[in-house]
Write an enzyme that holds these catalytic residues in place. Structure first.
Site, PDB file in Angstrom:
ATOM      1  N   HIS A   7       0.836  -1.210   0.000  1.00  0.00           N
ATOM      2  CA  HIS A   7       0.000   0.000   0.000  1.00  0.00           C
ATOM      3  C   HIS A   7       0.869   1.258   0.000  1.00  0.00           C
ATOM      4  O   HIS A   7       0.688   2.154  -0.836  1.00  0.00           O
ATOM      5  CB  HIS A   7      -0.904  -0.019   1.237  1.00  0.00           C
ATOM      6  CG  HIS A   7      -1.796   1.170   1.363  1.00  0.00           C
ATOM      7  ND1 HIS A   7      -3.160   1.126   1.159  1.00  0.00           N
ATOM      8  CD2 HIS A   7      -1.524   2.480   1.687  1.00  0.00           C
ATOM      9  CE1 HIS A   7      -3.680   2.322   1.336  1.00  0.00           C
ATOM     10  NE2 HIS A   7      -2.715   3.156   1.665  1.00  0.00           N
ATOM     11  N   GLU A   8       1.826   1.320   0.914  1.00  0.00           N
ATOM     12  CA  GLU A   8       2.678   2.509   1.021  1.00  0.00           C
ATOM     13  C   GLU A   8       3.624   2.638  -0.173  1.00  0.00           C
ATOM     14  O   GLU A   8       3.911   3.750  -0.619  1.00  0.00           O
ATOM     15  CB  GLU A   8       3.477   2.475   2.321  1.00  0.00           C
ATOM     16  CG  GLU A   8       2.631   2.466   3.594  1.00  0.00           C
ATOM     17  CD  GLU A   8       1.677   3.647   3.689  1.00  0.00           C
ATOM     18  OE1 GLU A   8       1.949   4.703   3.067  1.00  0.00           O
ATOM     19  OE2 GLU A   8       0.638   3.510   4.358  1.00  0.00           O
ATOM     20  N   HIS A  35       1.871   4.459  -2.918  1.00  0.00           N
ATOM     21  CA  HIS A  35       1.997   5.909  -2.786  1.00  0.00           C
ATOM     22  C   HIS A  35       3.378   6.372  -3.250  1.00  0.00           C
ATOM     23  O   HIS A  35       3.516   7.346  -3.999  1.00  0.00           O
ATOM     24  CB  HIS A  35       1.809   6.330  -1.327  1.00  0.00           C
ATOM     25  CG  HIS A  35       0.419   6.148  -0.806  1.00  0.00           C
ATOM     26  ND1 HIS A  35      -0.690   6.661  -1.438  1.00  0.00           N
ATOM     27  CD2 HIS A  35      -0.037   5.535   0.323  1.00  0.00           C
ATOM     28  CE1 HIS A  35      -1.774   6.359  -0.743  1.00  0.00           C
ATOM     29  NE2 HIS A  35      -1.413   5.678   0.318  1.00  0.00           N
ATOM     30  N   ASP A  84      -5.765   8.169   4.012  1.00  0.00           N
ATOM     31  CA  ASP A  84      -5.988   8.511   2.612  1.00  0.00           C
ATOM     32  C   ASP A  84      -7.339   9.182   2.409  1.00  0.00           C
ATOM     33  O   ASP A  84      -7.470  10.102   1.598  1.00  0.00           O
ATOM     34  CB  ASP A  84      -5.903   7.246   1.748  1.00  0.00           C
ATOM     35  CG  ASP A  84      -4.501   6.653   1.741  1.00  0.00           C
ATOM     36  OD1 ASP A  84      -3.549   7.390   2.038  1.00  0.00           O
ATOM     37  OD2 ASP A  84      -4.358   5.452   1.446  1.00  0.00           O
TER      38      ASP A  84
END
Length: 288
Positions: A43-44, A47, A137
């Site tokens: 997930h990170e 980004h 988010d």
């Protein structure tokens, strides 16, 4: 390739996370923890990869005992479309993670138990991150939404108020359905502290936005959005009307009824370089 290597160098692991891993091993929950960490890591990195693509300045991608964070050294002067993509790049990773897990389940690589658990963890992380609470988010999406209609300062404050309401509702729901879930309350405490800290720093955050805009973030992507002011208005008050994604011609209405136009850079220069923090717009008309 260089960007990928540089992105990997930004990864940091919080020291307390090793203690959590050791505890998971001792309590026979190592596989479950590794699943969650993999989901958070991907997930990170989503980004981070999107930010790297747009050449954002990435400070770190940290794995924490209670989650993760991709921290950027950007202060609100990137195009809103770019920021939207960077924010959504995290949640979108869950789609292919769930798809790959399903394929591995169909081919018999992983048993049904672990597949179901992996999907549940993905949905849990996804839904939690999309809550409209800063700095999740969802909270960043709320900030982008408000930034389309309001000035930076007003959009920021509205985001924090919205986050506070959402966090309060979330906490009340948890008090009803899971009052003894310690991990969740630790996360709520972290979110509450983050909101409090962001509120205390809101003026400093606004100043960083203006300073970055003054010292080099004069991008061509901004749409023109005039700001109408009277010549007796304070420079600081006019700067508070500055909006993300817009370049502002300052239309000054004089006392004699005539109008003149100033560039936003003149106000920023007067405020930061000339230190005319308490000056009126009329003072700048004679200065420049």
């Amino acid at each position: 390739m260089n960007k990928a290597i540089e992105l990997l160098r930004k990864i940091q692991i919080h020291p307390l996370l090793w203690m959590v891993i050791a505890l998971a091993v001792a309590t026979a929950h190592f596989i479950e923890l590794m699943m969650v960490l993999l989901i958070i890591f991907v997930h990170e990195m989503g980004h981070g990869a999107a930010a790297s693509f747009f050449s954002w300045r990435i400070k770190k991608i940290a794995l924490l005992p209670f989650g993760g964070v991709a921290e950027m050294d950007e202060h609100g002067n990137r195009p809103l479309k770019e920021e939207l993509i960077v924010v959504l790049a995290g949640p979108l990773q869950h789609i292919w993670l769930i798809a790959v897990a399903y394929l591995l389940f169909l081919t018999g690589v992983i048993p049904e138990k672990w597949h179901a658990l992996f999907v549940d963890y993905n949905l849990m992380v996804l839904l939690f991150n999309l809550m409209p609470i800063w700095p999740l988010d969802g909270g960043k999406l709320v900030f982008i939404l408000f930034s389309m209609s309001f000035s930076f300062q007003e959009a920021h404050v509205k985001t924090l108020y919205t986050s506070l309401v959402a966090l309060t509702i979330f906490s009340i729901i948890l008090m009803i359905i899971a009052p003894l879930t310690l991990n969740v309350w630790v996360i709520i405490g972290f979110l509450a502290f983050s909101l409090y800290y962001e509120w205390k720093q809101r003026r400093f955050i606004f100043m960083r936005f203006l300073m970055e805009r003054h010292y080099g973030k004069q991008a061509d992507f901004r749409q023109l959005k005039p700001i109408n002011v009277a010549e007796n208005e304070m420079v600081g008050r006019v700067l508070e009307k500055f909006q993300r994604g817009c370049k502002h011609p300052i239309i000054v209405k004089k006392l004699n009824g005539k109008e003149t136009v100033m560039d936003e850079n003149e106000l920023l220069h007067a405020f930061f370089s000339e230190k005319l923090m308490s000056a009126k717009i009329a003072d700048l008309l004679y200065t420049y």
